[in-house]
Write a protein that holds these residues in place. Structure first.
Motif, short mmCIF file in Angstrom:
data_model
loop_
_atom_site.label_atom_id
_atom_site.label_comp_id
_atom_site.label_asym_id
_atom_site.label_seq_id
_atom_site.Cartn_x
_atom_site.Cartn_y
_atom_site.Cartn_z
N GLY A 298 -2.01 -10.09 -3.46
CA GLY A 298 -2.56 -8.98 -4.18
C GLY A 298 -1.80 -8.68 -5.27
O GLY A 298 -0.42 -9.30 -5.43
N PHE A 299 -2.15 -7.72 -6.30
CA PHE A 299 -1.24 -7.03 -7.10
C PHE A 299 -0.92 -5.84 -7.07
O PHE A 299 0.29 -4.70 -7.46
CB PHE A 299 -2.56 -6.88 -8.64
CG PHE A 299 -2.71 -4.88 -8.20
CD1 PHE A 299 -3.00 -4.10 -8.42
CD2 PHE A 299 -4.65 -5.62 -7.69
CE1 PHE A 299 -3.77 -3.44 -8.29
CE2 PHE A 299 -5.27 -4.92 -7.48
CZ PHE A 299 -5.36 -3.68 -8.10
N LEU A 300 -1.21 -4.90 -5.64
CA LEU A 300 -0.13 -3.85 -5.76
C LEU A 300 0.71 -3.97 -5.40
O LEU A 300 1.90 -2.63 -5.92
CB LEU A 300 -0.87 -2.86 -3.95
CG LEU A 300 -2.62 -3.11 -4.34
CD1 LEU A 300 -2.87 -2.43 -2.59
CD2 LEU A 300 -2.80 -1.59 -5.14
N LYS A 301 1.79 -4.91 -4.96
CA LYS A 301 3.37 -4.38 -4.83
C LYS A 301 3.70 -4.73 -6.37
O LYS A 301 4.83 -4.46 -6.22
CB LYS A 301 3.88 -6.41 -4.29
CG LYS A 301 3.38 -7.89 -4.64
CD LYS A 301 3.70 -8.32 -3.98
CE LYS A 301 3.02 -9.61 -4.74
NZ LYS A 301 2.37 -10.25 -3.54
N LEU A 302 3.17 -4.68 -7.37
CA LEU A 302 3.34 -4.46 -8.71
C LEU A 302 3.55 -3.13 -9.62
O LEU A 302 4.17 -3.05 -10.76
CB LEU A 302 2.56 -5.49 -9.63
CG LEU A 302 2.57 -7.20 -9.62
CD1 LEU A 302 1.92 -7.71 -9.83
CD2 LEU A 302 3.93 -7.38 -9.66
N VAL A 303 2.48 -2.83 -8.33
CA VAL A 303 1.55 -1.36 -8.54
C VAL A 303 3.52 0.13 -9.15
O VAL A 303 3.59 0.24 -10.26
CB VAL A 303 1.07 -1.04 -8.76
CG1 VAL A 303 -0.06 0.93 -8.87
CG2 VAL A 303 -0.56 -1.43 -8.62
N LYS B 110 0.94 -1.08 0.23
CA LYS B 110 -0.34 0.20 0.13
C LYS B 110 1.09 1.26 0.38
O LYS B 110 0.54 2.03 -0.82
CB LYS B 110 -1.04 -0.30 1.75
CG LYS B 110 -1.48 1.53 1.55
CD LYS B 110 -2.46 0.80 2.37
CE LYS B 110 -2.24 0.75 3.88
NZ LYS B 110 -3.04 1.56 4.96
N TRP B 111 1.66 1.50 0.44
CA TRP B 111 2.76 2.64 0.61
C TRP B 111 3.64 2.62 -0.64
O TRP B 111 4.08 3.95 -1.04
CB TRP B 111 3.31 2.04 1.97
CG TRP B 111 3.23 2.32 3.44
CD1 TRP B 111 2.65 2.17 4.64
CD2 TRP B 111 2.74 4.26 3.91
NE1 TRP B 111 1.54 2.35 5.03
CE2 TRP B 111 1.87 3.61 4.95
CE3 TRP B 111 2.45 5.22 2.89
CZ2 TRP B 111 1.19 4.96 5.51
CZ3 TRP B 111 2.27 6.64 3.69
CH2 TRP B 111 1.40 6.15 4.94
N SER B 112 4.21 1.26 -1.09
CA SER B 112 4.79 1.03 -2.36
C SER B 112 3.88 1.94 -3.57
O SER B 112 4.22 2.83 -4.14
CB SER B 112 4.76 0.26 -2.62
OG SER B 112 5.63 -0.01 -3.76
N VAL B 113 2.77 1.71 -3.29
CA VAL B 113 1.49 2.11 -4.25
C VAL B 113 1.69 4.14 -4.09
O VAL B 113 1.73 5.23 -5.60
CB VAL B 113 0.35 1.86 -4.68
CG1 VAL B 113 -0.38 2.26 -5.45
CG2 VAL B 113 0.27 0.13 -4.74
N ILE B 114 1.38 3.58 -2.80
CA ILE B 114 1.09 6.05 -2.20
C ILE B 114 2.15 6.68 -2.87
O ILE B 114 2.54 7.74 -3.37
CB ILE B 114 1.32 5.58 -0.68
CG1 ILE B 114 -0.03 5.25 -0.61
CG2 ILE B 114 1.02 7.56 -0.66
CD1 ILE B 114 -0.72 4.96 0.40
N LEU B 115 3.40 6.30 -2.44
CA LEU B 115 5.11 6.51 -2.69
C LEU B 115 5.35 6.65 -4.03
O LEU B 115 6.33 7.91 -4.65
CB LEU B 115 5.92 5.97 -2.09
CG LEU B 115 5.83 6.27 -0.32
CD1 LEU B 115 7.21 5.54 0.07
CD2 LEU B 115 6.49 7.08 -0.28
N SER B 116 4.31 5.57 -5.10
CA SER B 116 4.82 5.50 -6.51
C SER B 116 3.91 6.33 -7.43
O SER B 116 4.40 7.23 -8.40
CB SER B 116 5.16 4.06 -7.12
OG SER B 116 3.30 3.89 -6.78
N VAL B 117 2.85 6.99 -6.77
CA VAL B 117 1.75 7.99 -7.38
C VAL B 117 2.79 9.57 -6.71
O VAL B 117 2.16 10.29 -7.55
CB VAL B 117 0.57 7.73 -6.84
CG1 VAL B 117 -0.06 8.77 -6.75
CG2 VAL B 117 -0.20 6.45 -7.28
#
Length: 96
Positions: free
Chosen positions: A67-72, A7-14
């Protein structure tokens, strides 16, 4: 306690993608003074958040999160790098 790194990975990448494109969007032809500092803050924030998002994505893979969030995050970072590569190629071609 299971931590959600993806979840934090997606937030930081955005945040990474938004700040890198924002730094180029607001940049005038000849930046001076506070504008120059603001552009540098956006640029280095994008680099730091991009690296952190990749680290959190790696931790998500390591902890076998579902889940797929780690791939985002890797996808977004690769798309940002491809956009820069494309703009660099167009810049080089414009000089020819």
């Amino acid at each position: 306690m299971i931590k959600k790194y993806s979840k934090w990975s997606v937030i930081l990448s955005v945040i990474c993608a938004a700040t890198i494109f924002m730094s180029y969007e607001i940049a005038p032809t000849n930046p001076e003074g506070a504008m120059k500092i603001l552009i540098q803050v956006f640029f280095f924030t994008a680099i730091i958040t991009g690296l952190l998002s990749l680290i959190f994505s790696f931790l998500g893979f390591k902890n076998k999160e579902r889940g797929f969030l780690k791939l985002v995050a890797p996808i977004i970072v690769v798309l940002v790098l491809l956009a820069f590569l494309f703009s660099f190629v167009l810049m080089v071609l414009s000089f020819l």
